[in-house]
Scaffold this active site. Structure first.
Site, mmCIF file in Angstrom:
data_model
loop_
_atom_site.group_PDB
_atom_site.id
_atom_site.type_symbol
_atom_site.label_atom_id
_atom_site.label_comp_id
_atom_site.label_asym_id
_atom_site.label_seq_id
_atom_site.Cartn_x
_atom_site.Cartn_y
_atom_site.Cartn_z
ATOM 1 N N SER A 8 -50.529 0.353 -3.778
ATOM 2 C CA SER A 8 -49.935 0.220 -3.517
ATOM 3 C C SER A 8 -48.871 0.772 -1.907
ATOM 4 O O SER A 8 -48.474 -0.044 -1.621
ATOM 5 C CB SER A 8 -48.420 -0.734 -4.049
ATOM 6 O OG SER A 8 -48.751 0.348 -5.077
ATOM 7 N N ASN A 95 -43.178 1.881 -15.041
ATOM 8 C CA ASN A 95 -42.588 0.338 -14.950
ATOM 9 C C ASN A 95 -41.214 0.069 -14.654
ATOM 10 O O ASN A 95 -40.121 -0.595 -14.332
ATOM 11 C CB ASN A 95 -43.194 -0.298 -16.590
ATOM 12 C CG ASN A 95 -44.718 -0.302 -16.680
ATOM 13 O OD1 ASN A 95 -45.887 -0.183 -15.569
ATOM 14 N ND2 ASN A 95 -45.668 -0.470 -18.047
ATOM 15 N N THR A 140 -27.377 -40.215 13.161
ATOM 16 C CA THR A 140 -28.379 -40.507 12.118
ATOM 17 C C THR A 140 -29.104 -41.401 12.394
ATOM 18 O O THR A 140 -29.420 -41.925 13.704
ATOM 19 C CB THR A 140 -27.130 -41.692 11.007
ATOM 20 O OG1 THR A 140 -27.020 -42.823 11.508
ATOM 21 C CG2 THR A 140 -26.024 -40.991 10.585
ATOM 22 N N HIS A 141 -30.201 -40.926 12.014
ATOM 23 C CA HIS A 141 -31.275 -41.187 12.194
ATOM 24 C C HIS A 141 -32.067 -40.895 13.421
ATOM 25 O O HIS A 141 -32.798 -41.509 14.187
ATOM 26 C CB HIS A 141 -31.954 -42.917 12.030
ATOM 27 C CG HIS A 141 -31.261 -43.598 10.837
ATOM 28 N ND1 HIS A 141 -32.593 -43.761 9.682
ATOM 29 C CD2 HIS A 141 -30.247 -43.856 10.601
ATOM 30 C CE1 HIS A 141 -31.475 -44.535 8.646
ATOM 31 N NE2 HIS A 141 -29.813 -44.317 8.585
ATOM 32 N N SER A 262 -42.429 -21.094 31.850
ATOM 33 C CA SER A 262 -43.972 -20.737 32.189
ATOM 34 C C SER A 262 -44.614 -20.578 33.078
ATOM 35 O O SER A 262 -44.545 -20.067 34.267
ATOM 36 C CB SER A 262 -44.629 -22.888 32.364
ATOM 37 O OG SER A 262 -45.437 -22.863 32.371
ATOM 38 N N LYS A 268 -40.212 -24.954 33.899
ATOM 39 C CA LYS A 268 -39.757 -24.721 32.888
ATOM 40 C C LYS A 268 -38.695 -23.980 32.138
ATOM 41 O O LYS A 268 -39.115 -22.502 32.827
ATOM 42 C CB LYS A 268 -40.656 -25.204 32.167
ATOM 43 C CG LYS A 268 -41.737 -26.471 31.590
ATOM 44 C CD LYS A 268 -43.124 -26.601 30.450
ATOM 45 C CE LYS A 268 -42.878 -26.248 29.497
ATOM 46 N NZ LYS A 268 -43.951 -26.501 29.285
ATOM 47 N N ASN A 270 -38.864 -22.468 28.325
ATOM 48 C CA ASN A 270 -38.794 -22.951 27.066
ATOM 49 C C ASN A 270 -38.477 -21.983 25.729
ATOM 50 O O ASN A 270 -37.817 -20.778 25.878
ATOM 51 C CB ASN A 270 -40.323 -22.538 26.944
ATOM 52 C CG ASN A 270 -41.381 -23.343 27.841
ATOM 53 O OD1 ASN A 270 -41.347 -24.554 28.269
ATOM 54 N ND2 ASN A 270 -42.466 -22.140 27.850
ATOM 55 N N GLU A 275 -37.899 -21.880 18.718
ATOM 56 C CA GLU A 275 -38.969 -22.571 18.143
ATOM 57 C C GLU A 275 -39.908 -21.375 16.806
ATOM 58 O O GLU A 275 -40.694 -21.526 16.259
ATOM 59 C CB GLU A 275 -40.538 -22.890 18.825
ATOM 60 C CG GLU A 275 -39.722 -23.482 19.770
ATOM 61 C CD GLU A 275 -40.791 -23.981 21.525
ATOM 62 O OE1 GLU A 275 -41.364 -24.598 21.964
ATOM 63 O OE2 GLU A 275 -40.641 -22.932 22.466
ATOM 64 N N TYR A 302 -45.030 -5.293 -18.487
ATOM 65 C CA TYR A 302 -45.582 -5.512 -17.314
ATOM 66 C C TYR A 302 -47.142 -6.014 -17.028
ATOM 67 O O TYR A 302 -47.908 -5.443 -17.858
ATOM 68 C CB TYR A 302 -45.580 -3.984 -16.999
ATOM 69 C CG TYR A 302 -45.582 -3.359 -15.240
ATOM 70 C CD1 TYR A 302 -44.810 -4.006 -14.321
ATOM 71 C CD2 TYR A 302 -47.041 -3.006 -15.190
ATOM 72 C CE1 TYR A 302 -45.820 -3.553 -13.188
ATOM 73 C CE2 TYR A 302 -47.530 -3.051 -14.407
ATOM 74 C CZ TYR A 302 -46.861 -3.646 -12.913
ATOM 75 O OH TYR A 302 -47.418 -2.728 -11.476
ATOM 76 N N GLN A 307 -47.266 -6.253 -9.142
ATOM 77 C CA GLN A 307 -47.317 -5.534 -7.762
ATOM 78 C C GLN A 307 -47.170 -6.338 -5.838
ATOM 79 O O GLN A 307 -47.281 -5.369 -5.612
ATOM 80 C CB GLN A 307 -48.787 -4.070 -7.339
ATOM 81 C CG GLN A 307 -48.571 -3.819 -7.076
ATOM 82 C CD GLN A 307 -49.770 -2.745 -6.677
ATOM 83 O OE1 GLN A 307 -49.330 -1.532 -7.771
ATOM 84 N NE2 GLN A 307 -50.951 -2.464 -6.304
ATOM 85 N N LYS A 310 -44.143 -7.036 -3.855
ATOM 86 C CA LYS A 310 -43.776 -6.415 -2.371
ATOM 87 C C LYS A 310 -43.518 -8.133 -1.942
ATOM 88 O O LYS A 310 -43.305 -7.250 -0.849
ATOM 89 C CB LYS A 310 -43.534 -4.985 -2.437
ATOM 90 C CG LYS A 310 -43.031 -4.535 -3.778
ATOM 91 C CD LYS A 310 -43.788 -3.003 -3.818
ATOM 92 C CE LYS A 310 -43.508 -2.587 -6.135
ATOM 93 N NZ LYS A 310 -43.679 -4.056 -6.819
#
Ligand code: ARG
Length: 441
Positions: A8, A95, A140-141, A262, A268, A270, A275, A302, A307, A310
Site C-alpha cells: 500500500s 491495526n 419549476t420543471h 473552441s 464559443k 465553453n 462541466e 481487521y 486497506q 485509502k
C-alpha cells in the site's frame, strides 16, 4: 509479484506525518508508563524526527517490499538507531496504528473541507450582495414559474453548503476518537495510558471497544457520503451556470479563466470548469459505493480488505477540495446580465399566480381563481399579448372581479409580496444576507 499486489506504500506514504506523530506520542507514553526506558524513547523519538525530515526533503526511499508506511518507517528506524527501534511497536499493532493514522489525517482534512465550503459560501454572498435588486425568473420543471430575487437563488446554495458544513462537523465528532491502545483486536497487556496519548494527539475521546476500534471505517464512509452530497450540490450549481451562460439564456457570463475557447469555433466560450465539476461528481459517488461494498461483509475485526479504504478516500478529498476552491474563485467572476434576465420575463405570464392571488383577495376561492387565470393566460398567449397589454374589458370576459388595480401587479410587487420568513421579498433577502454574514463570521 504478490508483493506489489499487497503493498500500500504507493498511496499510504501520504500518511507519513501522521504515522510519525502517532509513533512519537506512543513512545512518550511507553516511557512515561515505565514500559520502555526513558533513553530508549529518546532515541526512538530522535530517530523518528530525522526520518520525518528525510521524507520532507525527498531523501527517503519508499520500498514496496516493506508493504506500507508503518513498516517503511520502522525499517528505517532500525537502520538509524539499531535494535532499540524494536521497542516502539510494544503494546501496538498495525491495526490500531493504521486506524490512528487515518483518523489523524481525516481530522485535518475535515477542517480544510469546512473552510473551503465557507470560502465558497462567502463568494455566493458577495455575488448576491452585488446583484441585490436583480429579479429573475424562478423555475419549476425548468419552466418559468414565479419571479424571485437573484440573491434569493444564490442564497439557496448558501443553505445547501451550510448543511454540508454541518455534516462534516458531525463527521468530525466521530472521527475524533483515539483507536490506539486497541492492539490487534483485543486490547494490550501493558499498563498503557490511552488518555495521555489522546491528549498528546488532540483527540477528545478514547474508543471504548477494541474490536470495533480496529474494524470501524464508518468515519471514512461518513466523510465520503458527505462529500458525495456536497459534490451533488456543486454539480447542480454547475448545471445552472452552464445553462445560464449559454447563448439561449445569456443570464450570466463566467470569467474567462474558467472557460475555454473552441479550437475551431471562435465564438464559443465553453464552461469547462463547471462541466468538469459536474463530471467529477461521478467519481466521488463511485468512491462511496466502493467503500460501502468493501465493508459490507467483513467479519470482525481487521481484514486486509480494509486497506482499500485509502485510495477512494484520498481521491474523494483530492476531487472535492479543488472543486470547492475553483468554484469559490469562479463564482467571484460571474457577471450578471440583468437586461437579458429582464427580457427573458418580458411576457409577464410569470405573474399568473399573482393574478390568481389578486382574485382570491377579491373573494374568489383559490381553485376558482386558478381556473380563471388559466383561461386568461391561454387567451393572452393566443393573442400574443402580455397580461399588461390586455384591456380591462378583455379581462372582464374571464371575471368581473378584475379592476384597474390589477395593473399594479408587477415583477417587483410579486417579489415584494412574498414577505414571509424564507420568502423572496427584498426585506427577507436582506435579513437572510445579514444572517449569512453572521454565519460566516
Ligand atoms: N496497510 C495496512 C492497511 O492499510 C495496514 C494494516 C495492516 N495490518 C495487518 N494486520 N496486515 O490496512
Amino acid at each position: 509479484m504478490a508483493q506489489d499486489y499487497i503493498a500500500s506504500i504507493p498511496f499510504d506514504q501520504r500518511l507519513y506525518r501522521q504515522d510519525i506523530e502517532g509513533s512519537i506520542a506512543h513512545a512518550k507514553m511507553l516511557a512515561k508508563q515505565g514500559i520502555i526506558a526513558e533513553d530508549d524513547a529518546k532515541a526512538i523519538i530522535a530517530g523518528l524526527t530525522s526520518i520525518h525530515e528525510e521524507i520532507e526533503q525527498g531523501k527517503f526511499q519508499f520500498k514496496p517490499e516493506l508493504e506500507d508506511i508503518h513498516m517503511n518507517i520502522e525499517a528505517r528506524l532500525f537502520e538509524k538507531i539499531g535494535d532499540v527501534a524494536g521497542k516502539l511497536h510494544t503494546a501496538r499493532s498495525r491495526n490500531d496504528q493504521i486506524a490512528l493514522d487515518m483518523r489523524l489525517s481525516l481530522k485535518e482534512e475535515i477542517e480544510k473541507t469546512i473552510n473551503k465550503l465557507k470560502t465558497l459560501q462567502f463568494s455566493l454572498v458577495e455575488l448576491a450582495e452585488a446583484n441585490k435588486e436583480v429579479i429573475m425568473p424562478g423555475y419549476t420543471h425548468l419552466q418559468q414559474a414565479q419571479p424571485i430575487l437573484f440573491a434569493h437563488y444564490l442564497l439557496a446554495y448558501f443553505e445547501m453548503f451550510q448543511r454540508d458544513k454541518e455534516r462534516f462537523q458531525d463527521c468530525l465528532k466521530r472521527t475524533d476518537v483515539l483507536p490506539l491502545g486497541s492492539g490487534a483486536l483485543a486490547g494490550v497487556p501493558y499498563p498503557i495510558d490511552r488518555d495521555f496519548i489522546a491528549q498528546e494527539l488532540g483527540f477528545s475521546k478514547v474508543s471504548t471497544n477494541s474490536l470495533d476500534a480496529v474494524a470501524d471505517r464508518d468515519f471514512i464512509i461518513e466523510y465520503e457520503a458527505s462529500a458525495a452530497l456536497t459534490m451533488m450540490h456543486i454539480s447542480r450549481l454547475a448545471e445552472e451556470l452552464i445553462l445560464w451562460s449559454s447563448t439561449e439564456f445569456g443570464f450570466i457570463e463566467i470569467g474567462e479563466t474558467f472557460t475555454t475557447g473552441s479550437s475551431i469555433m471562435p465564438q464559443k466560450k465553453n464552461p469547462d470548469v463547471a462541466e468538469l465539476a459536474r463530471g467529477k461528481t461521478g467519481r466521488v459517488y463511485g468512491n462511496l459505493m466502493s467503500i460501502l461494498t468493501t465493508m459490507k461483509a467483513l467479519p470482525l475485526a481487521y481484514n486486509r480488505d480494509m486497506q482499500e479504504d485509502k485510495e477512494g478516500l484520498f481521491d474523494t478529498i483530492d476531487t472535492l477540495h479543488p472543486s470547492l476552491e475553483v468554484f469559490a474563485q469562479m463564482v467571484k467572476t460571474i457577471k450578471v446580465n440583468a437586461k437579458r434576465i429582464r427580457e427573458a420575463i418580458k411576457k409577464d405570464y410569470i405573474l399568473a399566480t399573482d393574478l390568481a392571488d389578486y382574485l382570491v383577495k377579491k373573494g374568489l376561492p383559490f381553485r376558482e381563481a386558478h381556473g380563471v387565470v388559466a383561461k386568461l393566460s391561454e387567451y393572452a398567449i393566443n393573442q400574443g399579448k402580455s397580461f399588461h397589454e390586455l384591456s380591462l374589458s378583455e379581462c372582464h370576459n374571464f371575471s368581473p372581479l378584475f379592476g384597474e388595480d390589477v395593473y399594479d401587479i408587477t415583477l417587483e410587487s410579486s417579489v415584494a409580496a412574498r414577505n414571509i420568513p424564507g420568502g423572496t421579498s427584498p426585506q427577507q433577502v436582506e435579513a437572510a444576507l445579514i444572517r449569512a454574514r453572521e454565519i460566516l463570521r
